[in-house]
Design an enzyme around this catalytic site. Structure first.
Site, short mmCIF file in Angstrom:
data_model
loop_
_atom_site.label_atom_id
_atom_site.label_comp_id
_atom_site.label_asym_id
_atom_site.label_seq_id
_atom_site.Cartn_x
_atom_site.Cartn_y
_atom_site.Cartn_z
CG LEU A 70 -27.94 18.49 20.37
CD1 LEU A 70 -29.04 17.57 19.87
CD2 LEU A 70 -28.08 19.87 19.74
CB CYS A 71 -24.07 14.42 21.59
SG CYS A 71 -24.86 12.80 21.67
CG HIS A 72 -23.47 12.72 15.39
ND1 HIS A 72 -22.61 11.86 14.77
CD2 HIS A 72 -24.31 13.16 14.43
CE1 HIS A 72 -22.92 11.78 13.48
NE2 HIS A 72 -23.95 12.56 13.25
N GLY A 74 -26.98 10.92 20.58
CA GLY A 74 -27.61 10.78 21.89
C GLY A 74 -26.82 10.03 22.94
CB ILE A 99 -27.43 17.37 15.83
CG1 ILE A 99 -27.80 18.61 15.01
CG2 ILE A 99 -26.27 16.58 15.25
CD1 ILE A 99 -26.84 19.75 15.11
#
Length: 113
Positions: A70-72, A74, A99
């Site tokens: 998971l990141c901001h 993708g 996210i």
């Protein structure tokens, strides 16, 4: 192979994991991002390791476990998933939309930034 999973599909992806292993969401965002917006672990373990620290902390991860990155949005998480795949991890997913999508699809209380 890296699966691309939307946040709304994540529980179904986890349900297909091997019996007896708790899936992991690996949050690879920076500490300031975690302070801004974070997910709540629900049916999975949550571990935060910033992308830049991952190579030095790789031993903290179990390559036999299902790992969803998971990141901001993708992009970073896809790079991390590819890195993990290169290091022998087999059951990987990139949480597409990150996210930001999590806030839309799973939990609107998660702030967007």
């Amino acid at each position: 192979m890296i699966d691309h999973v939307r946040p709304a599909q994540l529980s179904a992806w986890f349900a297909s994991a091997p019996e007896g292993s708790q899936p992991l969401v690996l949050d690879v965002r920076e500490p300031w991002e975690l302070q801004t917006a974070s997910v709540r672990a629900d049916g999975f373990e949550l571990l935060a390791i910033p992308m830049g620290e991952l190579s030095g902390r790789l031993a903290e991860l179990d390559p036999t476990r299902s790992v969803a990155c998971l990141c901001h949005h993708g992009a970073r998480s896809l790079r991390v998933a590819a890195f993990l795949e290169h290091h022998g991890f087999e059951r990987l997913a990139n949480i597409s939309g990150g996210i930001d999508a999590w806030s839309h699809e799973n939990d609107p209380t998660v702030p967007r930034y």
